[in-house]
Scaffold this motif. Structure first.
Motif, mmCIF file in Angstrom:
data_model
loop_
_atom_site.group_PDB
_atom_site.id
_atom_site.type_symbol
_atom_site.label_atom_id
_atom_site.label_comp_id
_atom_site.label_asym_id
_atom_site.label_seq_id
_atom_site.Cartn_x
_atom_site.Cartn_y
_atom_site.Cartn_z
ATOM 1 N N UNK A 78 0.839 -1.198 0.000
ATOM 2 C CA UNK A 78 0.000 0.000 0.000
ATOM 3 C C UNK A 78 0.876 1.251 0.000
ATOM 4 N N UNK A 79 2.068 1.120 0.562
ATOM 5 C CA UNK A 79 3.013 2.231 0.641
ATOM 6 C C UNK A 79 4.187 1.937 -0.289
ATOM 7 N N UNK A 80 4.160 2.548 -1.457
ATOM 8 C CA UNK A 80 5.188 2.290 -2.472
ATOM 9 C C UNK A 80 6.577 2.735 -2.030
ATOM 10 N N UNK A 81 6.657 3.597 -1.021
ATOM 11 C CA UNK A 81 7.966 4.085 -0.580
ATOM 12 C C UNK A 81 8.728 3.061 0.266
ATOM 13 N N UNK A 82 8.083 1.980 0.652
ATOM 14 C CA UNK A 82 8.772 0.980 1.479
ATOM 15 C C UNK A 82 10.029 0.442 0.801
ATOM 16 N N UNK A 83 9.975 0.265 -0.493
ATOM 17 C CA UNK A 83 11.152 -0.221 -1.212
ATOM 18 C C UNK A 83 12.306 0.755 -1.118
ATOM 19 N N UNK A 84 12.044 2.013 -1.414
ATOM 20 C CA UNK A 84 13.124 3.005 -1.402
ATOM 21 C C UNK A 84 13.656 3.250 0.009
ATOM 22 N N UNK A 85 12.790 3.192 0.999
ATOM 23 C CA UNK A 85 13.239 3.358 2.390
ATOM 24 C C UNK A 85 14.191 2.225 2.761
#
Length: 148
Positions: free
Chosen positions: A87-94
């Motif tokens: 649901x949170x696409x930023x998890x990968x970049x984080x």
């Protein structure tokens, strides 16, 4: 065979047991992580400048609740659709930014299972463990995909 209704129920029940003592279980979770991978301390802003794992730290508790909640949500997704979508696409970049590698996922999985076993007490079983493992593996696969 897909993720079953029973597996989802087992995950939900043990998640509730985890949340009943969120402060203590959060400390336990991060203690297990640091026991296995002390260098991981620098990956967590709420652990960086502390000696050991701080007690009653709202950021630590919020992060633990998020991790366990994401795995629980993954169980629901696996049951409903057979796949985990972040649901949170930023998890990968984080995770990339923090330097997370495959072995870190293994450490977190082990810590998660050990924490849940403690939280669930007598209700813990191989069946409960397996349900959490499948849900965690689904989540970690989705995060790893988002990292690439």
């Amino acid at each position: 065979m897909g993720f079953t209704e029973k597996q989802e129920a087992l995950v939900n029940a043990s998640y509730e047991a985890f949340k009943q003592n969120l402060p203590g279980n959060s400390v336990l979770f991060y203690s297990f992580i640091l026991e296995k991978a002390p260098a991981a301390k620098g990956m967590f802003s709420f652990l960086k400048d502390s000696d050991g794992v701080p007690q009653n730290n709202p950021s630590l508790q919020a992060h633990a609740e998020k991790v366990f909640g994401l795995v629980r949500d993954s169980a629901a997704q696996l049951r409903a659709t057979g796949v985990v979508v972040l649901a949170d696409a930023s998890l990968g970049s984080v995770h990339v930014q923090k330097g997370v590698l495959d072995p870190h996922f293994v450490v977190v999985k082990e810590a998660l299972l050990k924490t849940l076993k403690e939280a669930a007490g007598a209700t813990w079983s191989d069946e409960v463990s397996n349900a959490w493992e499948v849900a965690y593996d689904g989540l970690s696969a989705a995060i790893k995909k988002a990292m690439s």
